[in-house]
Motif scaffolding. Structure first.
Motif, PDB file in Angstrom:
ATOM      1  N   VAL A 284       4.899  10.022  -9.439  1.00  0.00           N
ATOM      2  CA  VAL A 284       4.499  10.256 -10.830  1.00  0.00           C
ATOM      3  C   VAL A 284       3.789  11.598 -10.969  1.00  0.00           C
ATOM      4  O   VAL A 284       4.130  12.417 -11.823  1.00  0.00           O
ATOM      5  CB  VAL A 284       3.601   9.104 -11.340  1.00  0.00           C
ATOM      6  CG1 VAL A 284       2.979   9.467 -12.684  1.00  0.00           C
ATOM      7  CG2 VAL A 284       4.403   7.824 -11.467  1.00  0.00           C
ATOM      8  N   VAL A 285       2.810  11.843 -10.102  1.00  0.00           N
ATOM      9  CA  VAL A 285       2.005  13.057 -10.237  1.00  0.00           C
ATOM     10  C   VAL A 285       2.848  14.312  -9.974  1.00  0.00           C
ATOM     11  O   VAL A 285       2.816  15.274 -10.743  1.00  0.00           O
ATOM     12  CB  VAL A 285       0.783  12.993  -9.295  1.00  0.00           C
ATOM     13  CG1 VAL A 285       0.089  14.328  -9.226  1.00  0.00           C
ATOM     14  CG2 VAL A 285      -0.185  11.932  -9.785  1.00  0.00           C
ATOM     15  N   LEU A 286       3.629  14.287  -8.890  1.00  0.00           N
ATOM     16  CA  LEU A 286       4.447  15.469  -8.590  1.00  0.00           C
ATOM     17  C   LEU A 286       5.549  15.635  -9.628  1.00  0.00           C
ATOM     18  O   LEU A 286       5.880  16.761 -10.017  1.00  0.00           O
ATOM     19  CB  LEU A 286       5.041  15.362  -7.186  1.00  0.00           C
ATOM     20  CG  LEU A 286       4.038  15.533  -6.040  1.00  0.00           C
ATOM     21  CD1 LEU A 286       4.753  15.425  -4.701  1.00  0.00           C
ATOM     22  CD2 LEU A 286       3.311  16.867  -6.143  1.00  0.00           C
TER      23      LEU A 286
ATOM     24  N   VAL B 185       4.356   5.637  -5.350  1.00  0.00           N
ATOM     25  CA  VAL B 185       4.462   5.687  -6.808  1.00  0.00           C
ATOM     26  C   VAL B 185       3.525   6.748  -7.359  1.00  0.00           C
ATOM     27  O   VAL B 185       3.897   7.578  -8.204  1.00  0.00           O
ATOM     28  CB  VAL B 185       4.138   4.308  -7.424  1.00  0.00           C
ATOM     29  CG1 VAL B 185       3.847   4.441  -8.912  1.00  0.00           C
ATOM     30  CG2 VAL B 185       5.293   3.353  -7.204  1.00  0.00           C
ATOM     31  N   MET B 186       2.301   6.768  -6.818  1.00  0.00           N
ATOM     32  CA  MET B 186       1.321   7.738  -7.297  1.00  0.00           C
ATOM     33  C   MET B 186       1.837   9.170  -7.114  1.00  0.00           C
ATOM     34  O   MET B 186       1.787   9.981  -8.041  1.00  0.00           O
ATOM     35  CB  MET B 186       0.007   7.521  -6.539  1.00  0.00           C
ATOM     36  CG  MET B 186      -1.096   8.463  -6.941  1.00  0.00           C
ATOM     37  SD  MET B 186      -1.276   9.732  -5.684  1.00  0.00           S
ATOM     38  CE  MET B 186      -2.109  10.993  -6.569  1.00  0.00           C
ATOM     39  N   TRP B 187       2.364   9.457  -5.915  1.00  0.00           N
ATOM     40  CA  TRP B 187       2.816  10.835  -5.666  1.00  0.00           C
ATOM     41  C   TRP B 187       4.060  11.178  -6.468  1.00  0.00           C
ATOM     42  O   TRP B 187       4.205  12.297  -6.952  1.00  0.00           O
ATOM     43  CB  TRP B 187       3.048  11.059  -4.162  1.00  0.00           C
ATOM     44  CG  TRP B 187       1.755  11.345  -3.474  1.00  0.00           C
ATOM     45  CD1 TRP B 187       1.022  10.477  -2.721  1.00  0.00           C
ATOM     46  CD2 TRP B 187       0.998  12.563  -3.528  1.00  0.00           C
ATOM     47  NE1 TRP B 187      -0.136  11.068  -2.293  1.00  0.00           N
ATOM     48  CE2 TRP B 187      -0.184  12.355  -2.775  1.00  0.00           C
ATOM     49  CE3 TRP B 187       1.194  13.799  -4.132  1.00  0.00           C
ATOM     50  CZ2 TRP B 187      -1.150  13.342  -2.616  1.00  0.00           C
ATOM     51  CZ3 TRP B 187       0.226  14.784  -3.970  1.00  0.00           C
ATOM     52  CH2 TRP B 187      -0.924  14.551  -3.221  1.00  0.00           C
TER      53      TRP B 187
ATOM     54  N   LEU C 206       0.246   0.913 -10.700  1.00  0.00           N
ATOM     55  CA  LEU C 206      -0.532   0.630  -9.493  1.00  0.00           C
ATOM     56  C   LEU C 206      -1.205  -0.735  -9.596  1.00  0.00           C
ATOM     57  O   LEU C 206      -1.306  -1.464  -8.599  1.00  0.00           O
ATOM     58  CB  LEU C 206      -1.592   1.723  -9.284  1.00  0.00           C
ATOM     59  CG  LEU C 206      -1.043   3.106  -8.939  1.00  0.00           C
ATOM     60  CD1 LEU C 206      -2.156   4.125  -8.900  1.00  0.00           C
ATOM     61  CD2 LEU C 206      -0.302   3.071  -7.614  1.00  0.00           C
TER      62      LEU C 206
ATOM     63  N   VAL D 166       0.842  -1.201   0.000  1.00  0.00           N
ATOM     64  CA  VAL D 166       0.000   0.000   0.000  1.00  0.00           C
ATOM     65  C   VAL D 166       0.875   1.248   0.000  1.00  0.00           C
ATOM     66  O   VAL D 166       0.659   2.178  -0.790  1.00  0.00           O
ATOM     67  CB  VAL D 166      -0.949   0.004   1.223  1.00  0.00           C
ATOM     68  CG1 VAL D 166      -1.696   1.326   1.307  1.00  0.00           C
ATOM     69  CG2 VAL D 166      -1.926  -1.149   1.128  1.00  0.00           C
TER      70      VAL D 166
ATOM     71  N   TYR E  24       5.407  14.891 -12.776  1.00  0.00           N
ATOM     72  CA  TYR E  24       4.813  15.502 -13.969  1.00  0.00           C
ATOM     73  C   TYR E  24       4.478  16.973 -13.718  1.00  0.00           C
ATOM     74  O   TYR E  24       4.667  17.817 -14.595  1.00  0.00           O
ATOM     75  CB  TYR E  24       3.568  14.721 -14.388  1.00  0.00           C
ATOM     76  CG  TYR E  24       3.020  15.159 -15.720  1.00  0.00           C
ATOM     77  CD1 TYR E  24       3.757  14.964 -16.883  1.00  0.00           C
ATOM     78  CD2 TYR E  24       1.778  15.785 -15.823  1.00  0.00           C
ATOM     79  CE1 TYR E  24       3.277  15.371 -18.109  1.00  0.00           C
ATOM     80  CE2 TYR E  24       1.289  16.195 -17.051  1.00  0.00           C
ATOM     81  CZ  TYR E  24       2.038  15.985 -18.189  1.00  0.00           C
ATOM     82  OH  TYR E  24       1.555  16.403 -19.399  1.00  0.00           O
ATOM     83  N   LEU E  25       4.018  17.269 -12.498  1.00  0.00           N
ATOM     84  CA  LEU E  25       3.695  18.658 -12.148  1.00  0.00           C
ATOM     85  C   LEU E  25       4.929  19.549 -12.257  1.00  0.00           C
ATOM     86  O   LEU E  25       4.881  20.624 -12.871  1.00  0.00           O
ATOM     87  CB  LEU E  25       3.127  18.715 -10.726  1.00  0.00           C
ATOM     88  CG  LEU E  25       2.786  20.109 -10.206  1.00  0.00           C
ATOM     89  CD1 LEU E  25       1.568  20.658 -10.913  1.00  0.00           C
ATOM     90  CD2 LEU E  25       2.544  20.102  -8.698  1.00  0.00           C
TER      91      LEU E  25
ATOM     92  N   ALA F 269       3.906   1.479  -1.036  1.00  0.00           N
ATOM     93  CA  ALA F 269       4.559   1.553  -2.350  1.00  0.00           C
ATOM     94  C   ALA F 269       3.626   2.181  -3.367  1.00  0.00           C
ATOM     95  O   ALA F 269       4.027   3.056  -4.154  1.00  0.00           O
ATOM     96  CB  ALA F 269       4.977   0.156  -2.802  1.00  0.00           C
ATOM     97  N   ALA F 270       2.351   1.755  -3.352  1.00  0.00           N
ATOM     98  CA  ALA F 270       1.394   2.263  -4.338  1.00  0.00           C
ATOM     99  C   ALA F 270       1.221   3.771  -4.196  1.00  0.00           C
ATOM    100  O   ALA F 270       1.298   4.516  -5.177  1.00  0.00           O
ATOM    101  CB  ALA F 270       0.051   1.556  -4.172  1.00  0.00           C
ATOM    102  N   TYR F 271       1.012   4.235  -2.951  1.00  0.00           N
ATOM    103  CA  TYR F 271       0.810   5.669  -2.757  1.00  0.00           C
ATOM    104  C   TYR F 271       2.075   6.460  -3.097  1.00  0.00           C
ATOM    105  O   TYR F 271       1.997   7.570  -3.635  1.00  0.00           O
ATOM    106  CB  TYR F 271       0.330   5.954  -1.323  1.00  0.00           C
ATOM    107  CG  TYR F 271      -1.170   5.707  -1.181  1.00  0.00           C
ATOM    108  CD1 TYR F 271      -2.073   6.754  -1.332  1.00  0.00           C
ATOM    109  CD2 TYR F 271      -1.665   4.430  -0.952  1.00  0.00           C
ATOM    110  CE1 TYR F 271      -3.434   6.531  -1.235  1.00  0.00           C
ATOM    111  CE2 TYR F 271      -3.022   4.195  -0.864  1.00  0.00           C
ATOM    112  CZ  TYR F 271      -3.906   5.245  -1.001  1.00  0.00           C
ATOM    113  OH  TYR F 271      -5.257   5.031  -0.930  1.00  0.00           O
TER     114      TYR F 271
ATOM    115  N   LEU G 236       0.578   5.334 -14.826  1.00  0.00           N
ATOM    116  CA  LEU G 236       0.335   5.236 -13.384  1.00  0.00           C
ATOM    117  C   LEU G 236      -0.634   4.086 -13.080  1.00  0.00           C
ATOM    118  O   LEU G 236      -0.397   3.282 -12.173  1.00  0.00           O
ATOM    119  CB  LEU G 236      -0.240   6.567 -12.892  1.00  0.00           C
ATOM    120  CG  LEU G 236      -0.510   6.688 -11.392  1.00  0.00           C
ATOM    121  CD1 LEU G 236       0.798   6.597 -10.632  1.00  0.00           C
ATOM    122  CD2 LEU G 236      -1.194   8.006 -11.078  1.00  0.00           C
TER     123      LEU G 236
END
Lengths: 52, 237, 228
Positions: A21-23, A17-19, B106, A11, A25-26, A13-15, B102
């Motif tokens: 990728v998103v940050l 990875v999400m942050w 996931l 869990v 790209y931002l 790891a998933a969060y 993504l």
């Protein structure tokens, strides 16, 4: 390490990875955007505000 | 080849994306994630793992939404030949590819503990992967074509035809699998889980909108700079 | 302009392309040799167990077809571009779709012949016994080839005029062909066996739907793509 602890690592790891990728790209967008904006303003200024 | 459409893009100055939209979007994501992690009970079968769904499922939805935007604006470009539609489609494609990547990552992080493998050739996974490849092709086409009118027309065609193919890919992979083994069914949904999912989806939708707008702003700026450079080169001669 | 004229133009372009191919056989021979070479390499990589080879045969034949067919599509437009013949072709009055139809027809014959060679070599090398259902098998192959050629020709009309066309065409084309690949290989495998589950019919319908849909879509889109 029991099953639940292992699950929690996935869990986390998933969060993460999400942050990342998103940050990531931002940051890319903001840097690219400010560069493009500076170039654009410079060109508008050089043309005395005239559009080509 | 003379570039007539550039007149149209220069007619209105590139838009500015509000910083506040970004702030609101990211605050919403932080709020939604905190809320859903704190309130959701550990799932009967999946335990804490189910929390991955709060980011995975909305990311998948946003992927499809972004590519829907690509399809709509590609068709609109082919219809009206307004260059801004092409730039918006391209922006949505890039953001969509980010969300698509993504979603896949996931999904794998979910699959390893839940199914014991990083990857299964299931219809949804495989068609999401193929979708990713189709839009990698779309972005590669844009990178390899220099003339702006060619780039716009060609990528509009590729975007529209690629989007048409998505349901067919899904169907074919589904048949390919189900003829050999039964489809795995999703677990029952807890009401608390649904609320968390919706909140996260709304938050991620704001991020999607912010990203596409910001990317569109950059595309418009870059296009305007190209026009300036072209005009300067013409004037210099 | 009547439909008869359009058909005459279609035929003229296809005949011109095929005549060029026949005069300089190097193109076809090269592509067909490559297809056979890929097939042999796949056999070596997957062999030497006879049963495993027989299982992999269908996939190997289709992959060899895909990888070498992709070279044919860029060629068909490259010939026009190198001699500067595309622009005058576009200057002729009337609709542009006969250009696409002509290229399509030429490529169809080119790839169709290549597939026949690849299949014969595949049957020999991989120890396939030709089943009683061979007419259906041929239909599957023909439908698969149509899907491959329609999208291949369409994407080549763009990629051949871009930078890095060798990379771009397969990158655009192969993900789009996933349904064709799945349908053609699964249906062929079913037909090579006894087709006990009667799967082949559903896959054939999928192939027909795919071909029709993209035939219409590419014909509609070609007008936009070619004049840019």
């Amino acid at each position: 390490m029991n099953v639940f602890e292992m699950d929690r690592n996935f869990v986390i790891a998933a969060y993460s990875v999400m942050w990342v990728v998103v940050l990531g790209y931002l940051v890319r967008l903001i840097r690219k955007g400010s560069r493009a904006r500076t170039d654009y303003d410079g060109m508008v200024g050089a043309n005395g505000g005239e559009k080509p | 080849m003379p570039d007539i459409s550039s007149d149209r893009s220069a007619a209105t100055p590139p838009p500015r994306t509000s910083v506040w939209l970004g702030f609101v979007a990211f605050a919403a994501v932080i709020f939604a994630q905190t809320f859903s992690i704190l309130t959701s009970p550990a799932d009967r079968d999946m335990g804490h793992l189910q929390k991955i769904m709060y980011v995975h499922v909305p990311a998948a939805w946003m992927t499809f939404l972004a590519f829907l935007v690509v399809f709509v604006y590609s068709m609109r470009y082919l219809w009206k030949q307004n260059e801004n539609d092409d730039l918006l489609a391209a922006s949505a494609a890039e953001v969509g590819a980010v969300f698509n990547g993504l979603t896949l990552m996931l999904g794998m992080i979910w699959g390893r503990p839940a199914w014991g493998v990083w990857w299964v050739w299931d219809a949804r996974l495989t068609s999401t992967l193929v979708l990713f490849l189709i839009f990698v092709g779309y972005l590669a086409l844009r990178a390899f074509v220099d003339d702006s009118v060619q780039r716009a027309k060609w990528s509009a065609a590729v975007g529209a035809i690629g989007a048409i193919n998505v349901p067919i890919v899904y169907m074919s992979v589904k048949w390919w699998r189900t003829l050999h083994q039964p489809q795995s069914s999703p677990g029952t949904l807890d009401p608390a889980y649904t609320l968390g999912l919706r909140l996260n989806a709304i938050a991620l939708l704001l991020v999607l909108i912010y990203f596409i707008r910001k990317r569109y702003e950059i595309a418009r700026l870059e296009r305007a700079i190209e026009d300036f450079a072209q005009a300067a080169a013409m004037g210099g001669k | 302009m009547s439909l008869r004229d359009d058909w005459r133009r279609t035929r003229a372009i296809a005949m011109k392309d095929l005549t060029t191919e026949i005069r300089a056989k190097a193109g076809f021979n090269g592509v067909a040799s490559l297809a056979v070479t890929i097939l042999i390499l796949l056999g070596l990589a997957l062999g030497p167990d006879a049963a495993a080879l027989r299982n992999a045969a269908v996939g190997a034949v289709w992959l060899a077809t895909l990888f070498s067919g992709v070279l044919a599509f860029n060629r068909s437009f490259q010939v026009e571009l190198e001699s500067g013949a595309l622009e005058p072709l576009l200057l002729y009055p009337g609709p542009r779709w006969p250009i696409f139809a002509g290229k399509l027809l030429g490529n169809l014959i080119f790839v169709g012949l290549m597939v026949l060679i690849v299949m014969l070599v595949g049957i020999v090398l991989f120890g396939i016994t030709v089943p009683d259902t061979w007419p259906e098998l041929l239909a599957v192959v023909a439908l698969g080839v149509v899907g491959l050629v329609v999208l291949g020709t369409f994407y080549a009309s763009m990629s051949s005029r871009s930078r890095a066309r060798e990379v771009l065409l397969p990158l655009l084309l192969f993900p789009m062909l996933v349904p064709v690949l799945l349908a053609a290989t699964t249906a062929s495998k079913a037909l090579l066996g006894a087709d006990l589950m009667h799967e082949a019919g559903a896959w054939i319908r999928l192939l027909i739907g795919f071909d029709t849909l993209f035939l219409v879509a590419t014909f509609l889109a070609f007008e936009h793509v070619i004049e840019a």
